[in-house]
Motif scaffolding. Sequence first.
Motif, mmCIF file in Angstrom:
data_model
loop_
_atom_site.group_PDB
_atom_site.id
_atom_site.type_symbol
_atom_site.label_atom_id
_atom_site.label_comp_id
_atom_site.label_asym_id
_atom_site.label_seq_id
_atom_site.Cartn_x
_atom_site.Cartn_y
_atom_site.Cartn_z
ATOM 1 N N ASP A 46 0.873 -1.062 -0.058
ATOM 2 C CA ASP A 46 0.203 0.093 0.091
ATOM 3 C C ASP A 46 0.953 1.140 -0.050
ATOM 4 O O ASP A 46 1.841 1.146 0.324
ATOM 5 C CB ASP A 46 -0.748 0.029 1.308
ATOM 6 N N ASP A 47 0.241 2.270 -0.515
ATOM 7 C CA ASP A 47 1.103 3.606 -0.247
ATOM 8 C C ASP A 47 1.040 4.035 1.227
ATOM 9 O O ASP A 47 0.253 3.740 1.892
ATOM 10 C CB ASP A 47 0.270 4.851 -0.721
ATOM 11 N N SER A 58 5.080 5.043 -2.539
ATOM 12 C CA SER A 58 4.266 3.508 -2.642
ATOM 13 C C SER A 58 5.396 2.719 -2.188
ATOM 14 O O SER A 58 6.641 2.922 -2.010
ATOM 15 C CB SER A 58 4.396 3.352 -4.376
ATOM 16 N N GLN A 60 6.660 -1.930 -1.599
ATOM 17 C CA GLN A 60 6.895 -3.187 -2.108
ATOM 18 C C GLN A 60 7.621 -4.071 -1.165
ATOM 19 O O GLN A 60 8.550 -3.442 -0.365
ATOM 20 C CB GLN A 60 7.439 -3.339 -3.419
#
Length: 187
Positions: A46-47, A58, A60
């Motif tokens: 999620d951001d 963002s 990951q």
Amino acid sequence: MKIRQILFALAFITPLMTLPIKGFFNSPEEFVMLSPEVNNNWTAGDDWVDWRNGMTYSTQEFEGVVWMTANFMGNSKQMSYKEAEIAAPEGWRIPTIEEWNKLLEKTGFSSDPNRVIPDDYYLFKFESEGYHDPLMGKIGVNQVGFFWTKSSDNEIGNYISIPNRELSYKHGKISSIAKMAVRYVKD
């Protein structure tokens, strides 16, 4: 002389009188203040919102570590090592050399020029801001991305450089007062 001052004041104030009043007198409930709770439901992928300035990043997850996929924007795009440590949001930190190596290998950086670029590469924005040397000025802008790293022995001044349009990277050491980009990670 007084007439000229009055006319000048009227010429200045008249346009202001046509502005909507709402812009000047917002009610307290219309003012939105961010707080750390803005990320209460945040999960990797999620951001993430830096509640201190409203910037959104963002994220990951790679190899069990959550990465900001773009350069952190504190007071500037580039920071000294100490500034980068201080600017780290709560729970985030400068990645280690080993974490960078794993990330870059997973995103397609290798010695094999014929290797197909994996999809993970496109999730990460490798920006080439260069760095700012305290004596020589800006170096490598739009040519090479330089990012602070943390070494296993806590020695400061380590970085990783990633040239534009190449799937290669190098490690180096520089004065910790140089300024370069930073990505933060979270365990």
